[in-house]
Write a protein that holds these residues in place. Structure first.
Motif, PDB file in Angstrom:
ATOM      1  N   THR A 161      50.032  70.897  21.011  1.00  0.00           N
ATOM      2  CA  THR A 161      49.915  72.211  20.374  1.00  0.00           C
ATOM      3  C   THR A 161      50.554  73.300  21.238  1.00  0.00           C
ATOM      4  O   THR A 161      51.210  74.211  20.718  1.00  0.00           O
ATOM      5  CB  THR A 161      48.435  72.554  20.122  1.00  0.00           C
ATOM      6  OG1 THR A 161      47.823  71.504  19.374  1.00  0.00           O
ATOM      7  CG2 THR A 161      48.304  73.862  19.347  1.00  0.00           C
ATOM      8  N   ILE A 162      50.390  73.206  22.543  1.00  0.00           N
ATOM      9  CA  ILE A 162      51.028  74.175  23.450  1.00  0.00           C
ATOM     10  C   ILE A 162      52.538  74.127  23.272  1.00  0.00           C
ATOM     11  O   ILE A 162      53.211  75.160  23.189  1.00  0.00           O
ATOM     12  CB  ILE A 162      50.639  73.883  24.918  1.00  0.00           C
ATOM     13  CG1 ILE A 162      49.170  74.203  25.148  1.00  0.00           C
ATOM     14  CG2 ILE A 162      51.519  74.702  25.878  1.00  0.00           C
ATOM     15  CD1 ILE A 162      48.643  73.761  26.505  1.00  0.00           C
ATOM     16  N   GLY A 163      53.093  72.923  23.196  1.00  0.00           N
ATOM     17  CA  GLY A 163      54.531  72.774  23.002  1.00  0.00           C
ATOM     18  C   GLY A 163      55.005  73.378  21.703  1.00  0.00           C
ATOM     19  O   GLY A 163      56.053  74.037  21.641  1.00  0.00           O
ATOM     20  N   LEU A 164      54.225  73.174  20.638  1.00  0.00           N
ATOM     21  CA  LEU A 164      54.601  73.711  19.330  1.00  0.00           C
ATOM     22  C   LEU A 164      54.563  75.240  19.306  1.00  0.00           C
ATOM     23  O   LEU A 164      55.341  75.878  18.600  1.00  0.00           O
ATOM     24  CB  LEU A 164      53.656  73.155  18.256  1.00  0.00           C
ATOM     25  CG  LEU A 164      53.798  71.660  17.930  1.00  0.00           C
ATOM     26  CD1 LEU A 164      52.668  71.215  17.018  1.00  0.00           C
ATOM     27  CD2 LEU A 164      55.152  71.378  17.286  1.00  0.00           C
ATOM     28  N   LYS A 165      53.674  75.830  20.075  1.00  0.00           N
ATOM     29  CA  LYS A 165      53.483  77.279  20.046  1.00  0.00           C
ATOM     30  C   LYS A 165      54.311  78.034  21.089  1.00  0.00           C
ATOM     31  O   LYS A 165      54.399  79.257  21.050  1.00  0.00           O
ATOM     32  CB  LYS A 165      52.005  77.614  20.269  1.00  0.00           C
ATOM     33  CG  LYS A 165      51.093  77.242  19.120  1.00  0.00           C
ATOM     34  CD  LYS A 165      49.686  77.788  19.350  1.00  0.00           C
ATOM     35  CE  LYS A 165      48.815  77.623  18.128  1.00  0.00           C
ATOM     36  NZ  LYS A 165      47.497  78.287  18.283  1.00  0.00           N
ATOM     37  N   LEU A 166      54.911  77.293  22.016  1.00  0.00           N
ATOM     38  CA  LEU A 166      55.543  77.929  23.168  1.00  0.00           C
ATOM     39  C   LEU A 166      56.658  78.907  22.790  1.00  0.00           C
ATOM     40  O   LEU A 166      56.631  80.080  23.194  1.00  0.00           O
ATOM     41  CB  LEU A 166      56.103  76.866  24.114  1.00  0.00           C
ATOM     42  CG  LEU A 166      56.868  77.391  25.341  1.00  0.00           C
ATOM     43  CD1 LEU A 166      55.925  78.147  26.262  1.00  0.00           C
ATOM     44  CD2 LEU A 166      57.538  76.249  26.090  1.00  0.00           C
ATOM     45  N   VAL A 167      57.634  78.452  22.044  1.00  0.00           N
ATOM     46  CA  VAL A 167      58.785  79.300  21.710  1.00  0.00           C
ATOM     47  C   VAL A 167      58.338  80.518  20.912  1.00  0.00           C
ATOM     48  O   VAL A 167      58.789  81.650  21.160  1.00  0.00           O
ATOM     49  CB  VAL A 167      59.849  78.500  20.940  1.00  0.00           C
ATOM     50  CG1 VAL A 167      60.979  79.425  20.490  1.00  0.00           C
ATOM     51  CG2 VAL A 167      60.411  77.376  21.800  1.00  0.00           C
ATOM     52  N   GLU A 168      57.436  80.313  19.960  1.00  0.00           N
ATOM     53  CA  GLU A 168      56.925  81.428  19.163  1.00  0.00           C
ATOM     54  C   GLU A 168      56.215  82.445  20.045  1.00  0.00           C
ATOM     55  O   GLU A 168      56.351  83.657  19.845  1.00  0.00           O
ATOM     56  CB  GLU A 168      55.963  80.909  18.097  1.00  0.00           C
ATOM     57  CG  GLU A 168      55.425  81.993  17.177  1.00  0.00           C
ATOM     58  CD  GLU A 168      54.451  81.464  16.145  1.00  0.00           C
ATOM     59  OE1 GLU A 168      53.876  82.280  15.402  1.00  0.00           O
ATOM     60  OE2 GLU A 168      54.259  80.228  16.084  1.00  0.00           O
ATOM     61  N   ALA A 169      55.472  81.959  21.040  1.00  0.00           N
ATOM     62  CA  ALA A 169      54.756  82.855  21.952  1.00  0.00           C
ATOM     63  C   ALA A 169      55.726  83.703  22.762  1.00  0.00           C
ATOM     64  O   ALA A 169      55.485  84.895  23.005  1.00  0.00           O
ATOM     65  CB  ALA A 169      53.854  82.049  22.882  1.00  0.00           C
ATOM     66  N   ASP A 214      45.493  82.175  24.075  1.00  0.00           N
ATOM     67  CA  ASP A 214      45.729  81.846  22.666  1.00  0.00           C
ATOM     68  C   ASP A 214      44.405  81.834  21.898  1.00  0.00           C
ATOM     69  O   ASP A 214      43.374  81.390  22.422  1.00  0.00           O
ATOM     70  CB  ASP A 214      46.397  80.472  22.560  1.00  0.00           C
ATOM     71  CG  ASP A 214      46.728  80.088  21.130  1.00  0.00           C
ATOM     72  OD1 ASP A 214      47.707  80.618  20.593  1.00  0.00           O
ATOM     73  OD2 ASP A 214      45.980  79.262  20.561  1.00  0.00           O
ATOM     74  N   ASP A 215      44.437  82.326  20.662  1.00  0.00           N
ATOM     75  CA  ASP A 215      43.209  82.410  19.861  1.00  0.00           C
ATOM     76  C   ASP A 215      42.563  81.046  19.660  1.00  0.00           C
ATOM     77  O   ASP A 215      41.330  80.921  19.691  1.00  0.00           O
ATOM     78  CB  ASP A 215      43.510  83.039  18.500  1.00  0.00           C
ATOM     79  CG  ASP A 215      43.887  84.505  18.597  1.00  0.00           C
ATOM     80  OD1 ASP A 215      43.530  85.123  19.624  1.00  0.00           O
ATOM     81  OD2 ASP A 215      44.550  85.022  17.685  1.00  0.00           O
ATOM     82  N   ALA A 216      43.363  80.021  19.443  1.00  0.00           N
ATOM     83  CA  ALA A 216      42.827  78.687  19.172  1.00  0.00           C
ATOM     84  C   ALA A 216      42.632  77.860  20.442  1.00  0.00           C
ATOM     85  O   ALA A 216      41.642  77.131  20.577  1.00  0.00           O
ATOM     86  CB  ALA A 216      43.751  77.948  18.208  1.00  0.00           C
ATOM     87  N   LEU A 217      43.556  77.966  21.380  1.00  0.00           N
ATOM     88  CA  LEU A 217      43.532  77.116  22.579  1.00  0.00           C
ATOM     89  C   LEU A 217      42.796  77.743  23.760  1.00  0.00           C
ATOM     90  O   LEU A 217      42.496  77.063  24.740  1.00  0.00           O
ATOM     91  CB  LEU A 217      44.963  76.781  23.005  1.00  0.00           C
ATOM     92  CG  LEU A 217      45.785  75.968  22.007  1.00  0.00           C
ATOM     93  CD1 LEU A 217      47.232  75.886  22.458  1.00  0.00           C
ATOM     94  CD2 LEU A 217      45.200  74.574  21.846  1.00  0.00           C
ATOM     95  N   GLY A 218      42.544  79.041  23.681  1.00  0.00           N
ATOM     96  CA  GLY A 218      41.906  79.719  24.802  1.00  0.00           C
ATOM     97  C   GLY A 218      42.915  80.009  25.899  1.00  0.00           C
ATOM     98  O   GLY A 218      44.111  80.179  25.634  1.00  0.00           O
TER      99      GLY A 218
END
Length: 245
Positions: free
Chosen positions: A22-30, A62-66
């Motif tokens: 999930t971190i990998g999927l969200k990284l670029v967007e973040a 992150d809201d979901a991952l903390g």
């Protein structure tokens, strides 16, 4: 004896793997949405205690991952081949923050940022840094690049040319975590380093371990004799401070 080794895969392992994905999927967007942030750790002079600089520390809530720690961020960026993108974000955000402080009329000290091996062999890095400094109207002397000693050990011949260009652009260069694994004084001779940062693993032991204390003092003396500054990481007690003073 078959020589077969079996490893169990637990529910906890599954959760760790899911988090990592999930971190990998969200990284670029973040990075694109500036969801990450920088905290700035102060550096103080031994004599007088005046603020001499700051180090940019990467944080991501992150809201979901903390809270996502820097090691998780760097690991995900490395696996996705986005390390240079992450470095560029840190550089741009640091320079933007310096500009914001200046706009408020504050007295600004140099800010240090860490760069990965990938960025240090990217020939276009220095052009991107210069463009960002010009865009925000920030002087190059207010940016400090930190390089891990292990990066030099891996490929010093590839990294050295860009390090020289960084210094030629008026940006100071620091050697980070000096003494951890591959300490070599030849780095101090071969490269345009202005500051040596002594790893906290040595500093934390200087009041209990005479060898650590002698090593820290030795690094300080050598660096100073070569016209370099030193930073002792993780000084937390008066006793530790007294030994490096």
């Amino acid at each position: 004896e078959s020589g077969i080794v079996c490893h169990s895969f637990t529910e906890a392992d599954g959760l760790i793997l899911e988090r990592h994905s999930t971190i990998g999927l969200k990284l670029v967007e973040a990075l694109e949405n500036d969801s990450m942030s920088l905290f700035f750790q102060p550096k103080a002079k031994v004599v007088g205690g005046a603020l001499s600089g700051m180090e940019a520390l990467l944080r991501w809530q992150d809201d979901a991952l903390g809270a996502i720690n820097p090691q998780e961020i760097v690991q995900a960026a490395d696996e996705l081949d986005k390390t240079t993108l992450l470095d560029d974000w840190v550089i741009k955000s640091s320079i933007a923050q310096i500009a914001a402080w200046q706009a408020e009329g504050l007295s600004v000290v140099p800010v240090s940022v860490n760069l990965s091996n990938e960025s240090l062999v990217d020939e276009k890095l220095i052009d991107r840094i210069k463009a960002t400094l010009a865009h925000y109207k920030v002087d190059s002397s207010l940016l400090n690049i930190e390089v891990l000693e292990t990066a030099l050990f891996n490929d010093i011949n590839a990294i050295a040319p860009l390090m020289n260009k960084i210094v030629e652009a008026g940006i100071a260069l620091s050697l980070d975590d000096f003494g951890v694994e591959y300490s070599s004084l030849r780095y101090l001779q071969m490269l345009p380093i202005s500051t040596v940062k002594i790893d906290r693993s040595f500093v934390s032991q200087i009041t209990e371990n005479k060898d650590s204390a002698m090593l820290v003092k030795g690094i300080i003396n050598i660096a100073h004799s070569m016209g370099m500054m030193t930073v002792a990481e993780g000084v937390e007690t008066r006793e530790q401070f007294a030994l490096i003073e």
